[in-house]
Every structure is written in structure tokens, then in C-alpha cells.
Design an enzyme around this catalytic site. Structure first.
Site, mmCIF file in Angstrom:
data_model
loop_
_atom_site.group_PDB
_atom_site.id
_atom_site.type_symbol
_atom_site.label_atom_id
_atom_site.label_comp_id
_atom_site.label_asym_id
_atom_site.label_seq_id
_atom_site.Cartn_x
_atom_site.Cartn_y
_atom_site.Cartn_z
ATOM 1 N N ARG A 171 38.271 37.758 25.482
ATOM 2 C CA ARG A 171 39.158 38.433 24.538
ATOM 3 C C ARG A 171 39.804 39.645 25.202
ATOM 4 N NH1 ARG A 171 37.401 38.454 19.169
ATOM 5 N NH2 ARG A 171 39.068 39.965 18.753
ATOM 6 N N CYS A 231 36.922 47.637 19.379
ATOM 7 C CA CYS A 231 36.565 46.213 19.427
ATOM 8 C C CYS A 231 37.690 45.456 18.741
ATOM 9 C CB CYS A 231 35.204 45.959 18.770
ATOM 10 S SG CYS A 231 35.121 46.433 17.029
#
Length: 274
Positions: A171, A231
Site C-alpha cells: 500500500r 495509515c
């Protein structure tokens, strides 16, 4: 009370208020769950259900945005919390969502600790469990000076702080697309990638402090300098903030995280490793 407490310590501390902080609804890739139903089926004896899924700013277009201090205070009063009540939070989640609860409650100045290993370790040791809802008396909690701090989008655009990103390496690099269609791939320029599973043992307990420190240092984070964590939506960023807290660094948290940064046309996006 230490920031991280053991199951043995909690079992011998009957005056501590225990809150179940299992969370589910906006963690990408998670299977559908009903944390309240799970709590009523089985929870640590004497615990109350925090309902972290609803402890958010429901007016925000972003997922799981932090609530107001007033909402935190009202939730705590509804759970029987007084201003001096000591609280331990735990979860039954692979995403260690009790860390998010720890961070949220500290925004209101709460003295709160984390149960090391959470529900999984408590059950594995055969410790007391209960079922059904838990009805608490109304408490008289009043907020105090914050023990945790958030960063806004505008602050992140100009920050000189170190930035640590808790998402997976794929990611972070952009090799894997973001699960939200409106969000670009990649990461905040200059940030470092520290996937949150690096902090845990196979039984979901935290690694020793020396190993936690090594995780930060191996990823070029200097714990003597200011740090902000991020995040996908501000949930697992709290894990990094808690790990830093154990080592004496009171990191801030970028609550909008990549779901905000990656969806904005006016923010720079980086691809590849840090």
C-alpha cells in the site's frame, strides 16, 4: 498505571474499569462483524462495551474521524467513568483497535492503559469471561488537558516532524491500489513505512521494548525527535503512536491519514519505497 498491562495484572486489579474496544466497520478488507453482538456473546468479566465504531465524528465525510471531546466525555459518563477512574482497554481484532481507543480517550485527558495480548491472550489463559450486556451506573467524568494530539491536513502540509506510515509495504509503495476508489495510491512524500504487524508476537502481545525500539530505528525513525503517525484512516496509526509512547515519544496522529491525503488533488503523492 503503566501504558501496557499484563493479563496477570488485570486479573488482580478488580477496581479497574475494563472497556472492550473492538472495532470493525471501516477497516479495509475486514470481514463483516458485529462487535456489540460479539461482546454480548463473550467478553472479559466485568467489562463494558465502548462501541468504538460509533465514537466518531458522524458529520465528517472521512472514515472514522475522531469525535469531539464532548462526545468522548459523554460516552465515558454513560459507561460509569468518573474523572479519576483508571481504564484498561482491550480488543478482539487483528488490527489492534484498542490502540485507537487509547488514543481517542487520551484526547480527553484520560488515564488509560492497554491490555497486552487483548481478548485472545485472556481467553487462551482460561481467565473469567461473561456474556450479555453490561449496564453501568452514570459517571461524572470531566475532560482534562489532552494527553494525545492530532494533526490536520494543513498542518501535515507544512510539518517538519518525522512521518511514520503503518500501512503494508505494498500500500505504501503504491504497488497495491487503495481499497477506496477515490483515493490515489502511494504515500506522503518523506514518510517512512512501518507496517504495524512488526510490533507484535504471534500471540498478538507486544514485543519487548528493545525490539519495538529496533523496529523504529531500522526504519530510520529517531525517537528523540518529533513524530507523527499515519495509515489509511487513522486506526492502525494509533498502534505506531502507542509503540512510540512506550519508548517515551508522545507522537501525534494524522487523523485524516491517507484517506484524506490521497483523495485530495492539491497534495503531493510519492510512489515506491521511502
Amino acid at each position: 498505571m503503566d501504558g501496557l498491562v499484563t493479563t496477570e495484572w488485570l486479573a488482580d486489579s478488580p477496581q479497574i474499569l475494563v472497556l472492550d474496544a473492538t472495532y470493525s466497520s471501516t477497516v479495509p478488507g475486514s470481514s463483516p462483524r458485529d462487535p456489540r453482538a460479539e461482546f454480548e456473546t463473550e467478553h472479559i468479566a466485568g467489562a463494558c462495551f465502548l462501541d468504538l465504531d460509533s465514537l466518531i465524528d458522524e458529520t465528517s465525510p472521512l472514515p472514522s474521524t475522531m469525535p469531539t471531546i464532548a462526545k468522548i466525555a459523554e460516552r465515558l459518563r454513560s459507561l460509569g467513568v468518573d474523572t479519576e477512574t483508571q481504564i484498561v482497554v482491550y480488543d478482539n481484532s487483528p488490527h489492534h483497535t484498542a490502540c485507537r481507543a487509547w488514543w481517542i480517550l487520551r484526547l480527553a485527558g484520560v488515564d488509560v492503559a492497554l491490555l497486552d495480548g487483548g481478548m485472545a491472550k485472556w481467553k487462551a489463559e482460561g481467565r473469567p469471561l461473561e456474556s450479555g450486556p453490561h449496564n453501568a451506573r452514570r459517571g461524572e467524568f470531566e475532560p482534562r488537558a489532552p494527553k494525545a494530539h492530532a494533526r490536520s491536513l494543513e498542518e501535515m502540509k507544512t510539518t517538519k516532524e518525522q512521518i511514520a506510515d503503518a500501512r503494508s509495504a505494498t500500500r505504501f509503495t503504491g504497488e497495491e491500489k487503495d481499497p477506496r476508489a477515490e483515493v490515489a495510491a502511494g504515500h506522503i512524500p518523506g514518510s517512512r513505512n512501518i507496517p504495524y504487524p512488526l510490533f507484535f508476537n504471534p500471540d498478538r502481545s507486544w514485543k519487548p521494548l528493545a525490539q519495538i525500539r529496533a523496529v523504529f530505528e531500522d526504519n530510520n525513525i529517531d525517537l528523540a525527535r518529533p513524530l507523527v503517525t499515519t495509515c489509511g484512516s487513522g486506526i492502525t496509526a494509533a498502534i505506531l503512536a502507542f509503540g512510540a509512547h512506550l519508548l517515551g515519544n508522545e507522537a501525534a496522529l494524522y487523523d485524516g491519514s491517507w484517506s484524506e491525503w490521497g483523495s485530495r488533488p492539491d497534495t503531493a503523492k510519492a510512489l515506491g519505497p521511502a
